[in-house]
Design a protein around this motif. Structure first.
Motif, PDB file in Angstrom:
ATOM      1  N   ILE A  35     -26.279  -9.958   4.672  1.00  0.00           N
ATOM      2  CA  ILE A  35     -26.553  -8.534   4.903  1.00  0.00           C
ATOM      3  C   ILE A  35     -28.058  -8.277   5.040  1.00  0.00           C
ATOM      4  CG2 ILE A  35     -24.429  -7.756   3.806  1.00  0.00           C
ATOM      5  CD1 ILE A  35     -25.990  -7.061   1.312  1.00  0.00           C
ATOM      6  N   LYS A  36     -28.902  -9.125   4.424  1.00  0.00           N
ATOM      7  CA  LYS A  36     -30.344  -9.008   4.647  1.00  0.00           C
ATOM      8  C   LYS A  36     -30.684  -9.359   6.093  1.00  0.00           C
ATOM      9  CE  LYS A  36     -32.292  -9.799   0.020  1.00  0.00           C
ATOM     10  NZ  LYS A  36     -33.136 -10.714  -0.802  1.00  0.00           N
ATOM     11  N   ARG A  93     -29.664  -6.541   8.248  1.00  0.00           N
ATOM     12  CA  ARG A  93     -30.551  -5.408   8.007  1.00  0.00           C
ATOM     13  C   ARG A  93     -31.809  -5.486   8.869  1.00  0.00           C
ATOM     14  NH1 ARG A  93     -31.055  -0.221   7.383  1.00  0.00           N
ATOM     15  NH2 ARG A  93     -32.984   0.374   6.324  1.00  0.00           N
ATOM     16  N   ARG A  94     -32.300  -6.683   9.153  1.00  0.00           N
ATOM     17  CA  ARG A  94     -33.451  -6.854  10.046  1.00  0.00           C
ATOM     18  C   ARG A  94     -33.188  -6.197  11.392  1.00  0.00           C
ATOM     19  NH1 ARG A  94     -32.154 -11.585  11.065  1.00  0.00           N
ATOM     20  NH2 ARG A  94     -33.814 -12.141  12.514  1.00  0.00           N
ATOM     21  N   LEU A 132     -30.972  -3.762  12.053  1.00  0.00           N
ATOM     22  CA  LEU A 132     -30.888  -2.310  11.918  1.00  0.00           C
ATOM     23  C   LEU A 132     -32.277  -1.684  11.787  1.00  0.00           C
ATOM     24  CD1 LEU A 132     -27.864  -1.968   9.443  1.00  0.00           C
ATOM     25  CD2 LEU A 132     -27.854  -2.291  11.924  1.00  0.00           C
ATOM     26  N   THR A 133     -33.151  -2.353  11.036  1.00  0.00           N
ATOM     27  CA  THR A 133     -34.517  -1.836  10.858  1.00  0.00           C
ATOM     28  C   THR A 133     -35.260  -1.778  12.184  1.00  0.00           C
ATOM     29  OG1 THR A 133     -34.609  -2.698   8.597  1.00  0.00           O
ATOM     30  CG2 THR A 133     -36.709  -2.220   9.672  1.00  0.00           C
ATOM     31  N   ILE A 145     -20.936  -0.923  11.029  1.00  0.00           N
ATOM     32  CA  ILE A 145     -22.233  -1.374  11.553  1.00  0.00           C
ATOM     33  C   ILE A 145     -22.226  -1.347  13.079  1.00  0.00           C
ATOM     34  CG2 ILE A 145     -23.750  -3.378  11.796  1.00  0.00           C
ATOM     35  CD1 ILE A 145     -22.935  -4.133   8.899  1.00  0.00           C
TER      36      ILE A 145
END
Length: 562
Positions: A425-426, A429-430, A432-433, A464
């Motif tokens: 998920i990290k 997240r990259r 999405l950021t 997502i």
């Protein structure tokens, strides 16, 4: 007296003869090396380069970290994307460079790029493709420079003043002592000869002691000076960048006066002789700060010089790559989606070509080993190659400039205390950021959220993907979760890879097909590997009942003595 004179004369001729032998050895050795180099360079053209011991990943990454501070870029390929796409192998397949200057420039080009500048080397690529003589001379010049891992060139260009040697006056004094001894020898022979011998012995010992402490600095300076000397040779070639190269070189040309001192090590007899002469007069230490001062005073010219040299070797490597690849093209940059014909993965020896028409979020389903991940990676790699080296391994390739981010080869991170799911998920997240910044982003996710339970995986994955759809991102997601195709419906485009099963096993065509997957092969693979018949039979029954009712039935207890 006559006997002494005769001995002196004979000694003189003996010294002359010895000198001629040394010269002959150096000349013959040099000729053999040049011929061997020429044969190697000619034989390597049009072939994907062989992996060499130089250009270690650690050295290249070290140079890139300094270079990224010198030349910030619009977009940078982060470590996870580089790893996911095996870009180190892509770099090796491109790396026909002969010097560390070129290798570091090529590595940096694949790592960071400016939007709208993909074709900035086309003039050089075209020139070296059609001018074999100039290409050979240019490659020969860079091959003479050679490669030196951890050469610190980028560090010196960024922060040269930090590397200055202190108290250089003592090296000047020590270097002058042998000259003073020679001068004294004419008036006071014994004193003069003694001073020469003593100073030479002292300088040799002192140099060796200091060199052990300053190995990094001296090696760095050697490569810096020889790079400028190489630039002087290359600037004589009538390339499209000759004028720019000569302009950048002009204020730095005097650095080459120290080239005798800071030679690239080749192990020849002439080099050994020159080394002892340099040590005798402490020339490396004396010249060191002179070069640093020049680099500091003309820093912009030095940066331009290194960029021009790097561009030359990058252009040669790209020209060779286009020739060596079975299929390649120059991409077109247009607003909209990504389209391609005859697209292949650049690292596969026998790739299957597929087309691409990607204008919205794409969901790719299919069986194990059917080609989903390879296809996703082939698209992602080509989105990078198109924007970094203006090349795609396809018959045609069109895209708009954009960032490239992947979340594919996820691993747990024990050092950070992250489980597989946390690492996953990290990684997502990259993406999405980056998307939240509003710029066009190409996102690639393989086996989305496979590290958690089925219900939450499907729910979170659908959420997502749905969130990404209306943004400026184009996202490609490979998954085994066929439920996502029903949940997302017309909100995404569905593609799939398929297989056929017969008595000989499972067969794949590795072709992209429209729509969601309708077949599975996991249980068939169990049977092919001769799992117990009861295992495969029960698995088939459970799967069939779930697909019919969307509910899992209870497994019947085994029969006695089964």
């Amino acid at each position: 007296m006559q006997g002494v004179t005769g001995m002196d004369a004979n000694s003189g001729w003996w010294l002359v003869g010895f000198g001629l032998v040394l010269v002959a050895v150096v000349v013959v050795s040099s000729i053999r090396e040049r011929l061997a180099l020429r044969d190697r360079l000619l034989g390597s053209w049009g072939q994907l380069p062989e992996v060499r011991r130089q250009d270690s990943p650690a050295s290249l990454e070290e140079a890139f970290q300094y270079a990224s501070q010198l030349h910030p870029a619009d977009s940078t390929v982060d470590a996870l994307t580089w790893q996911d796409l095996n870009m180190q192998a892509v770099f090796r397949s491109l790396n026909l460079t002969e010097s560390s200057v070129g290798a570091e420039a090529l590595y940096a080009r694949l790592h960071a790029f400016d939007f709208g500048h993909a074709g900035d080397l086309e003039d050089l690529i075209g020139f070296f493709t059609t001018e074999p003589v100039a290409r050979l001379r240019c490659r020969t010049a860079f091959a003479r420079l050679g490669k030196s891992d951890h050469n610190q060139t980028q560090a010196y260009l960024l922060e040269g003043a930090k590397h200055e040697l202190h108290q250089t006056w003592r090296y000047v004094v020590l270097g002058c002592l042998p000259l003073v001894g020679l001068a004294l020898a004419f008036a006071l022979p014994l004193l003069g000869v003694t001073l020469v011998m003593a100073s030479l012995i002292f300088n040799l010992i002192y140099y060796q002691l200091r060199r052990e402490r300053l190995t990094v600095e001296l090696n760095a300076m050697r490569y810096l000076v020889q790079t400028v000397a190489t630039a002087r040779r290359v600037a004589k070639l009538k390339t499209p960048r000759q004028a720019a190269l000569q302009q950048a070189l002009a204020p730095l040309a005097t650095i080459t006066r120290t080239a005798f001192v800071f030679r690239i090590k080749t192990g020849t007899a002439g080099e050994v002789i020159a080394d002892y002469l340099s040590i005798a007069f402490m020339l490396p230490f004396i010249s060191y700060n002179f070069v640093l001062e020049k680099l500091h005073r003309f820093r912009e010219a030095a940066l331009a010089l290194w960029r021009q040299l790097g561009d030359l070797e990058c252009a040669i490597a790209i020209a060779n790559y286009r020739l060596a690849q079975p299929v390649s093209c120059i991409p077109r940059f247009e607003e909209g989606g990504v389209s391609a014909t005859g697209l292949v993965h650049p690292l596969l020896k026998k790739p299957v070509a597929n087309d691409l028409a990607w204008a919205r979020t794409a969901l790719i389903t299919g069986s194990n080993a059917s080609g989903k991940s390879t296809y996703v990676k082939s698209v992602a790699i080509n989105c990078l190659l198109a924007q970094t080296i203006n090349t795609a391994t396809a018959e045609t390739f069109t895209l708009a400039p954009g960032h490239v981010i992947t979340a594919m080869a996820i691993q747990d991170d024990l050092s950070a205390g992250d489980s597989y799911f946390i690492a996953e998920i990290k990684a997502i997240r990259r993406l999405l950021t980056q998307v939240q910044k509003g710029a066009r982003t190409y996102g690639f996710v393989d086996e989305i959220l496979k590290g958690t339970n089925t219900v939450e995986r499907i729910a979170a994955s659908a959420s997502i993907i749905d969130w990404l759809e209306p943004t400026a991102a184009l996202t490609m997601v490979a998954t085994h979760d066929s439920e996502l195709t029903a949940i997302l419906g017309a909100g995404v485009v569905n593609w799939h890879f398929q297989e056929s099963v017969d008595a000989g096993g499972v067969h794949f065509d590795y072709r992209l097909h429209q729509g969601p997957a309708t077949t599975h092969n996991a249980i068939a693979l169990l049977a092919h590997l001769q799992y117990p018949a009861a295992v495969t039979a029960t698995a088939k029954q459970l799967a069939a009942e779930f697909e019919a009712t969307h509910r899992w039935p209870a497994v019947a207890p085994p029969a006695p003595n089964a």
